[in-house]
Design an enzyme around this catalytic site. Structure first.
Site, mmCIF file in Angstrom:
data_model
loop_
_atom_site.group_PDB
_atom_site.id
_atom_site.type_symbol
_atom_site.label_atom_id
_atom_site.label_comp_id
_atom_site.label_asym_id
_atom_site.label_seq_id
_atom_site.Cartn_x
_atom_site.Cartn_y
_atom_site.Cartn_z
ATOM 1 N N ARG A 78 -22.258 21.527 -40.479
ATOM 2 C CA ARG A 78 -22.871 22.844 -40.679
ATOM 3 C C ARG A 78 -21.782 23.808 -41.156
ATOM 4 O O ARG A 78 -20.774 24.000 -40.464
ATOM 5 C CB ARG A 78 -23.498 23.338 -39.366
ATOM 6 C CG ARG A 78 -24.058 24.712 -39.486
ATOM 7 C CD ARG A 78 -24.775 25.239 -38.247
ATOM 8 N NE ARG A 78 -25.020 26.637 -38.517
ATOM 9 C CZ ARG A 78 -24.670 27.649 -37.718
ATOM 10 N NH1 ARG A 78 -24.134 27.427 -36.548
ATOM 11 N NH2 ARG A 78 -24.888 28.881 -38.100
ATOM 12 N N HIS A 122 -23.353 34.019 -42.518
ATOM 13 C CA HIS A 122 -22.607 33.977 -41.261
ATOM 14 C C HIS A 122 -21.659 35.177 -41.268
ATOM 15 O O HIS A 122 -20.445 35.036 -41.244
ATOM 16 C CB HIS A 122 -21.877 32.644 -41.118
ATOM 17 C CG HIS A 122 -21.502 32.290 -39.697
ATOM 18 N ND1 HIS A 122 -21.907 31.123 -39.088
ATOM 19 C CD2 HIS A 122 -20.768 32.952 -38.773
ATOM 20 C CE1 HIS A 122 -21.422 31.074 -37.852
ATOM 21 N NE2 HIS A 122 -20.725 32.192 -37.641
ATOM 22 N N GLU A 167 -27.103 33.839 -35.788
ATOM 23 C CA GLU A 167 -27.095 34.745 -34.631
ATOM 24 C C GLU A 167 -27.393 36.185 -35.029
ATOM 25 O O GLU A 167 -26.530 37.075 -34.884
ATOM 26 C CB GLU A 167 -25.747 34.669 -33.905
ATOM 27 C CG GLU A 167 -25.456 33.302 -33.319
ATOM 28 C CD GLU A 167 -24.062 33.213 -32.680
ATOM 29 O OE1 GLU A 167 -23.343 34.215 -32.648
ATOM 30 O OE2 GLU A 167 -23.701 32.120 -32.239
ATOM 31 N N ASN A 293 -27.626 28.222 -30.859
ATOM 32 C CA ASN A 293 -26.197 28.254 -30.541
ATOM 33 C C ASN A 293 -26.076 28.576 -29.062
ATOM 34 O O ASN A 293 -26.708 29.524 -28.587
ATOM 35 C CB ASN A 293 -25.484 29.357 -31.327
ATOM 36 C CG ASN A 293 -25.526 29.128 -32.829
ATOM 37 O OD1 ASN A 293 -26.038 28.122 -33.294
ATOM 38 N ND2 ASN A 293 -24.985 30.072 -33.577
ATOM 39 N N TYR A 295 -23.396 29.005 -25.596
ATOM 40 C CA TYR A 295 -22.059 29.018 -24.981
ATOM 41 C C TYR A 295 -22.086 29.234 -23.476
ATOM 42 O O TYR A 295 -21.401 28.548 -22.738
ATOM 43 C CB TYR A 295 -21.183 30.089 -25.650
ATOM 44 C CG TYR A 295 -20.850 29.697 -27.060
ATOM 45 C CD1 TYR A 295 -19.786 28.856 -27.331
ATOM 46 C CD2 TYR A 295 -21.661 30.103 -28.121
ATOM 47 C CE1 TYR A 295 -19.506 28.447 -28.627
ATOM 48 C CE2 TYR A 295 -21.391 29.696 -29.416
ATOM 49 C CZ TYR A 295 -20.309 28.864 -29.663
ATOM 50 O OH TYR A 295 -20.049 28.438 -30.929
ATOM 51 N N GLU A 355 -24.597 25.191 -32.452
ATOM 52 C CA GLU A 355 -23.221 25.461 -32.012
ATOM 53 C C GLU A 355 -23.128 25.247 -30.509
ATOM 54 O O GLU A 355 -24.006 25.694 -29.761
ATOM 55 C CB GLU A 355 -22.786 26.921 -32.257
ATOM 56 C CG GLU A 355 -22.569 27.296 -33.679
ATOM 57 C CD GLU A 355 -22.103 28.748 -33.847
ATOM 58 O OE1 GLU A 355 -21.587 29.347 -32.875
ATOM 59 O OE2 GLU A 355 -22.288 29.279 -34.946
HETATM 60 O O1 IFM Z 1 -16.995 31.834 -33.696
HETATM 61 C C1 IFM Z 1 -18.272 32.196 -33.313
HETATM 62 C C2 IFM Z 1 -19.266 31.885 -34.418
HETATM 63 O O2 IFM Z 1 -18.925 32.507 -35.604
HETATM 64 C C3 IFM Z 1 -20.648 32.340 -34.020
HETATM 65 N N1 IFM Z 1 -21.006 31.818 -32.739
HETATM 66 C C4 IFM Z 1 -20.074 31.977 -31.657
HETATM 67 C C5 IFM Z 1 -18.715 31.473 -32.081
HETATM 68 C C6 IFM Z 1 -17.716 31.643 -30.918
HETATM 69 O O3 IFM Z 1 -17.599 32.977 -30.581
#
Ligand code: IFM
Length: 448
Positions: A78, A122, A167, A293, A295, A355
């Site tokens: 990606r 992006h 995002e 995505n 985290y 992500e």
């Molecule tokens: O680096 C970023 C990415 O550009 C978008 N999603 C989160 C990642 C980590 O912060």
């Protein structure tokens, strides 16, 4: 230990990057200026004044990076296209030399047996468009649609997976409300427009992509963190729901359900969100997959005050929890929660984790990077995906963020997310232990 033995054989195993974070070559071959060039070159905006002028120099080293992906065994990559590299002013003239880079990249990927997943946006808006209002202008839908059409015509014969926006709420909020990201505004009136126009831009791009090429799979890259109340009090739970509306549902619901969440609309509409008749139909385009995505989770506490002021996300520390170098809690269960949410609230669409990963303080020692923290993080999050699939989630693939260490926006080069370490002074790439872990995991998952 390999966790991925029970994934389907056709599962997509990938890695992800974004143009401004890795390409460099900021002035090469007629590339135009982006809002991140302008922002990162403004004193005080990024850590150490870091910028993406050179970054990982992927623009010149892409063949080496494709070879590294081949070594990893990923079957998908990606990446994003830099809009100002292809259309320096954002609309009108197409820069053939910029477009050629993506032709070479895509051809190289396909030769290596790697499926390209292309993100159109992006976060590197052409500065020329920011000067015409950027996402605060309703015209962004036409500008973005035009650009999407150019990319579909040029690459849609070979690239079949497309993601219009990465995002949307992150760049809308951080760029226009908190000012931490480009274009660096802190303006609620601007945000009120941006938070609707991003949706129109999404819809316009989906339509333009489909008009420009046949047989495309078009999806999203939404970041929808689980929102947890700091305590179990009714006030905190109500605040978590309210903040979820503002940060999550505002961005998922129009795209996936064709409606804005009523509770958030009630708060935002009086602030001047410019919704017109027919807009939601333009936004709510059929999609082939939902990209997520992920985290960490977020915590919310009730506050005295009206509207959004009544719900604030806070940096709540959980005793005994582990945190990445970003200060983000490692909470693998959150990915299971997220996937369960899309299964139960959004009709269980096909999902790609577009992500997932973590930043750690990685150092090269005798030619190796022993990033045990990242290995554990990836193993635990992938196990969480596996559990969610076992419980019925329709997951088709998983992308590690990121293939390479790269420019982490306002944090500059301080935060390393890569499977592959990059020495920014020399450009030298060093695969970390996590790269070997991921390679073995993929190979194990493909075993008959
Ligand atoms: O680096 C970023 C990415 O550009 C978008 N999603 C989160 C990642 C980590 O912060």
């Amino acid at each position: 230990m390999i966790v991925a033995v029970s994934f389907p054989k056709d599962f997509v195993w990938g890695a992800a990057t974004a143009a401004y974070q890795i390409e460099g070559a900021a002035h090469a071959d007629g590339r135009g200026e982006s809002i991140w060039d302008r922002f990162s070159h403004t004193p005080g905006k990024t850590k150490h004044g870091d910028h993406g002028d050179v970054a990982c120099d992927h623009y010149h080293r892409y063949a080496q990076d494709i070879a590294a992906m081949h070594e990893l065994g990923v079957n998908a990559y990606r990446f994003s296209v830099s809009w100002p590299r292809v259309m320096p002013l954002g609309t009108g003239q197409v820069n053939a030399r910029g477009l050629d880079f993506y032709q070479r990249l895509v051809d190289g990927l396909l030769e290596a047996g790697i499926t390209p997943f292309l993100t159109l946006y992006h976060w590197d808006l052409p500065q020329a468009l920011q000067e015409r209002g950027g996402f605060a202008s309703r015209e962004i839908a036409d500008w973005f649609g035009e650009y999407a059409g150019v990319i579909a015509h040029a690459l849609g014969d070979r690239v079949k997976h497309f993601i219009p926006l990465n995002e949307p709420q992150v760049f809308s909020v951080l760029g226009n409300l908190t000012g931490e990201h480009a274009p660096g505004l802190q303006d609620f009136a601007v945000y009120g427009k941006v938070c609707h126009h991003v949706q129109l831009a999404h819809g316009a791009a989906v339509q333009a992509l489909r008009a420009g090429a046949n047989g495309l799979q078009v999806g999203t890259a939404l970041q929808t963190p689980p929102m947890h109340p700091v305590t179990d009090s009714p006030e905190d739970r109500a605040a978590a729901f309210r903040f979820d509306g503002f940060f999550n549902r505002w961005y998922t619901d129009p795209v996936l359900l064709g409606t804005y969440p009523a509770d958030t609309l009630e708060i935002l509409e009086p602030l001047g969100v410019p919704i017109r008749d027919g807009d939601l139909a333009r936004i709510h385009q059929p999609l082939d997959f939902v990209g997520l995505n992920h985290y960490t989770r977020m915590f919310v506490r009730a506050q005295p005050g009206p509207g959004l002021a009544a719900a604030l996300a806070e940096d709540h520390r959980v005793p005994g929890a582990e945190y990445t170098a970003m200060g983000w809690e490692i909470y693998p269960q959150g990915l299971h929660e997220l996937l369960t949410r899309f299964r139960t609230e959004y009709g269980n669409p096909p999902v790609y984790i577009t992500e997932n990963g973590g930043a750690f303080h990685d150092v090269v020692e005798s030619g190796a990077v022993h990033d045990a923290g990242r290995v554990k993080l990836l193993r635990d999050y992938i196990a969480s995906v596996e559990r969610a699939m076992h419980d019925g989630a329709n997951v088709k693939g998983y992308f590690v963020w990121s293939l390479l260490d790269n420019f982490e926006w306002a944090h500059g080069y301080d935060k390393r997310f890569g499977l592959i370490h990059v020495d920014y002074a020399t450009g030298t790439r060093t695969p970390k232990d996590s790269a070997r872990f991921y390679r073995d995991l993929i190979a194990g998952a493909r075993q008959p």
